[in-house]
Write a protein that holds these residues in place. Structure first.
Motif, PDB file in Angstrom:
ATOM      1  N   VAL A 106       0.852  -1.210   0.000  1.00 62.36           N
ATOM      2  CA  VAL A 106       0.000   0.000   0.000  1.00 62.36           C
ATOM      3  C   VAL A 106       0.880   1.249   0.000  1.00 62.36           C
ATOM      4  CG1 VAL A 106      -1.668   1.340   1.338  1.00 62.36           C
ATOM      5  CG2 VAL A 106      -1.921  -1.148   1.173  1.00 62.36           C
ATOM      6  N   MET A 107       1.902   1.258   0.846  1.00 66.98           N
ATOM      7  CA  MET A 107       2.754   2.455   0.954  1.00 66.98           C
ATOM      8  C   MET A 107       3.538   2.671  -0.345  1.00 66.98           C
ATOM      9  SD  MET A 107       4.024   2.296   4.954  1.00 66.98           S
ATOM     10  CE  MET A 107       5.098   0.905   4.699  1.00 66.98           C
ATOM     11  N   GLY A 108       3.923   1.564  -0.984  1.00 65.90           N
ATOM     12  CA  GLY A 108       4.655   1.666  -2.251  1.00 65.90           C
ATOM     13  C   GLY A 108       3.776   2.180  -3.374  1.00 65.90           C
ATOM     14  N   HIS A 113       2.092  10.084  -0.351  1.00 71.09           N
ATOM     15  CA  HIS A 113       2.063  10.228   1.106  1.00 71.09           C
ATOM     16  C   HIS A 113       3.437   9.919   1.712  1.00 71.09           C
ATOM     17  CE1 HIS A 113      -2.206  10.454   0.706  1.00 71.09           C
ATOM     18  NE2 HIS A 113      -2.391   9.169   0.458  1.00 71.09           N
ATOM     19  N   THR A 114       3.654  10.466   2.928  1.00 70.31           N
ATOM     20  CA  THR A 114       4.820  10.094   3.720  1.00 70.31           C
ATOM     21  C   THR A 114       4.321   9.280   4.907  1.00 70.31           C
ATOM     22  OG1 THR A 114       5.964  12.117   3.107  1.00 70.31           O
ATOM     23  CG2 THR A 114       6.748  11.000   5.080  1.00 70.31           C
ATOM     24  N   PHE A 115       4.829   8.062   5.041  1.00 71.64           N
ATOM     25  CA  PHE A 115       4.390   7.183   6.127  1.00 71.64           C
ATOM     26  C   PHE A 115       5.447   7.148   7.223  1.00 71.64           C
ATOM     27  CE2 PHE A 115       2.154   5.788   2.347  1.00 71.64           C
ATOM     28  CZ  PHE A 115       0.867   5.552   2.810  1.00 71.64           C
ATOM     29  N   GLN A 116       4.993   7.292   8.478  1.00 77.02           N
ATOM     30  CA  GLN A 116       5.905   7.300   9.631  1.00 77.02           C
ATOM     31  C   GLN A 116       5.547   6.108  10.523  1.00 77.02           C
ATOM     32  OE1 GLN A 116       4.202  11.073  10.348  1.00 77.02           O
ATOM     33  NE2 GLN A 116       6.099  12.197  10.060  1.00 77.02           N
ATOM     34  N   ILE A 117       6.482   5.183  10.643  1.00 76.11           N
ATOM     35  CA  ILE A 117       6.219   3.957  11.414  1.00 76.11           C
ATOM     36  C   ILE A 117       7.115   3.935  12.645  1.00 76.11           C
ATOM     37  CG2 ILE A 117       6.239   1.424  11.377  1.00 76.11           C
ATOM     38  CD1 ILE A 117       5.826   1.541   8.364  1.00 76.11           C
ATOM     39  N   LEU A 136      11.495   2.052   0.740  1.00 77.18           N
ATOM     40  CA  LEU A 136      10.586   3.004   0.087  1.00 77.18           C
ATOM     41  C   LEU A 136      10.992   4.422   0.486  1.00 77.18           C
ATOM     42  CD1 LEU A 136       7.198   1.122   0.691  1.00 77.18           C
ATOM     43  CD2 LEU A 136       8.547   1.194  -1.420  1.00 77.18           C
ATOM     44  N   PRO A 137      11.132   5.329  -0.505  1.00 78.80           N
ATOM     45  CA  PRO A 137      11.587   6.685  -0.189  1.00 78.80           C
ATOM     46  C   PRO A 137      10.595   7.484   0.639  1.00 78.80           C
ATOM     47  CG  PRO A 137      10.974   6.495  -2.507  1.00 78.80           C
ATOM     48  CD  PRO A 137      10.930   5.113  -1.946  1.00 78.80           C
ATOM     49  N   ASN A 138       9.329   7.053   0.629  1.00 72.97           N
ATOM     50  CA  ASN A 138       8.283   7.799   1.354  1.00 72.97           C
ATOM     51  C   ASN A 138       7.944   7.169   2.701  1.00 72.97           C
ATOM     52  OD1 ASN A 138       7.227   5.553  -0.070  1.00 72.97           O
ATOM     53  ND2 ASN A 138       5.157   6.346   0.113  1.00 72.97           N
ATOM     54  N   VAL A 139       8.813   6.275   3.180  1.00 73.68           N
ATOM     55  CA  VAL A 139       8.538   5.611   4.457  1.00 73.68           C
ATOM     56  C   VAL A 139       9.662   5.910   5.444  1.00 73.68           C
ATOM     57  CG1 VAL A 139       8.209   3.382   5.600  1.00 73.68           C
ATOM     58  CG2 VAL A 139       7.185   3.799   3.360  1.00 73.68           C
ATOM     59  N   TRP A 140       9.298   6.505   6.562  1.00 72.78           N
ATOM     60  CA  TRP A 140      10.261   6.810   7.624  1.00 72.78           C
ATOM     61  C   TRP A 140      10.094   5.753   8.716  1.00 72.78           C
ATOM     62  CZ3 TRP A 140       9.517  12.780   8.791  1.00 72.78           C
ATOM     63  CH2 TRP A 140       9.624  13.492   7.589  1.00 72.78           C
ATOM     64  N   LEU A 141      11.210   5.213   9.175  1.00 73.12           N
ATOM     65  CA  LEU A 141      11.135   4.136  10.159  1.00 73.12           C
ATOM     66  C   LEU A 141      11.781   4.570  11.462  1.00 73.12           C
ATOM     67  CD1 LEU A 141      11.950   1.234   7.699  1.00 73.12           C
ATOM     68  CD2 LEU A 141       9.730   1.853   8.649  1.00 73.12           C
ATOM     69  N   ALA A 162      16.470   1.998   5.592  1.00 74.30           N
ATOM     70  CA  ALA A 162      15.392   2.999   5.572  1.00 74.30           C
ATOM     71  C   ALA A 162      15.857   4.270   4.896  1.00 74.30           C
ATOM     72  CB  ALA A 162      14.964   3.322   7.006  1.00 74.30           C
ATOM     73  N   ALA A 163      14.900   4.992   4.289  1.00 76.22           N
ATOM     74  CA  ALA A 163      15.200   6.298   3.697  1.00 76.22           C
ATOM     75  C   ALA A 163      15.452   7.311   4.803  1.00 76.22           C
ATOM     76  CB  ALA A 163      14.025   6.751   2.830  1.00 76.22           C
ATOM     77  N   ILE A 164      14.644   7.250   5.842  1.00 73.52           N
ATOM     78  CA  ILE A 164      14.754   8.152   6.999  1.00 73.52           C
ATOM     79  C   ILE A 164      14.588   7.307   8.260  1.00 73.52           C
ATOM     80  CG2 ILE A 164      13.555   9.990   8.293  1.00 73.52           C
ATOM     81  CD1 ILE A 164      14.875  11.185   5.872  1.00 73.52           C
TER      82      ILE A 164
END
Ligand code: SF4
Length: 249
Positions: A106-108, A113-117, A136-141, A162-164
């Motif tokens: 879903v996030m891909g 969107h930017t997802f923060q987990i 994924l560049p839009n997922v922060w872990l 992680a990207a972030i």
């Protein structure tokens, strides 16, 4: 646009509900209290996730995987920052890898969107994501660190592809001066709020501030907390700190 009162995100998305207490930071878990309230209101998703012991709600350990919720980010056309699983921990041991794969897909597929987990189980996050998951560049872990007993989570987080990478030092209930922030892009700091909140020593914030400065980690001061968090406010060293991580996408 914000659909949540959480200062560092726009919306929450809960494909999973339910958890179990893991460490001292979980004692006054907001999700546990909220899940009990939603259960009492008859919201099916939260049925049986908590029970009352000694007048307080406690997780039962039941985890609800909400397949229907997987569609929600597709329906949000405007880009937003989304905190994933405010009512659970995506890397809880009872969340199957196959379900985490569904969340990833879903996030891909919704990269606007930017997802923060955030997890308190970054060891499991590192193990799972190192085995065939896309970065994924839009997922922060991120991981939560509340005191020095769980400082090992910082090293576990550094092992996560992680990207972030980010750390939530909230509720900060002890010194974390033995840690360091290399390889970590963002720190959120906050005291505990609510009726049973534990005190926040300003020295502990200074220690994190210095660690962030040394590692060039963005610093976000969320709140002092306490029984009246609004009155206590968000100012630290005479100003608000709303730094966000620099994106290199
Ligand atoms: S890991 Fe998070 S959601 Fe789970 S009990 Fe602890 S604070 Fe609550």
């Amino acid at each position: 646009m914000s659909e949540t009162s959480i200062e560092w995100t726009d919306a929450t998305w809960n494909p999973v509900a339910g958890c179990t207490i893991l460490s001292a930071g979980c004692t006054n878990c907001y999700a546990m209290r909220m899940a009990a309230r939603l259960d009492a209101m008859g919201v099916e998703k939260y049925r049986g996730l908590t029970r009352k012991t000694g007048g307080r709600a406690k997780w039962t350990g039941k985890i609800f995987l909400d397949d229907a919720a997987l569609a929600i980010p597709f329906g949000w056309s405007r880009p937003r920052s989304i905190f994933v699983n405010s009512m659970s921990d995506l890397f809880h041991p009872d969340v199957p890898v196959q379900f985490i794969e569904k969340v990833w897909s879903v996030m891909g597929a919704t990269r606007r969107h930017t997802f923060q987990i955030l997890t308190k189980r970054p060891d499991r996050m590192a193990n799972i994501l190192s085995n065939g998951f896309d970065v994924l560049p839009n997922v922060w872990l991120g991981t939560s660190v509340e005191n020095d007993e769980v400082l090992g989570r910082l090293d576990d987080l550094r092992a996560v592809p992680a990207a972030i990478r980010f750390v939530s030092f909230e509720p900060l209930i002890g010194s974390v001066a033995g840690g360091q922030m290399s390889g970590i892009d963002w720190a959120i700091v906050g005291g505990e709020s609510g009726p049973n909140s534990r005190p926040l020593d300003p020295v502990w914030i200074d220690e994190i501030f210095d660690m962030c400065f040394a590692a060039k980690t963005a610093f976000f001061f969320k709140q002092w907390g306490g029984t009246n968090k609004k009155a206590a406010g968000r100012a630290y060293r005479g100003q608000t700190w709303d730094e966000m991580p620099a994106l290199s996408m």
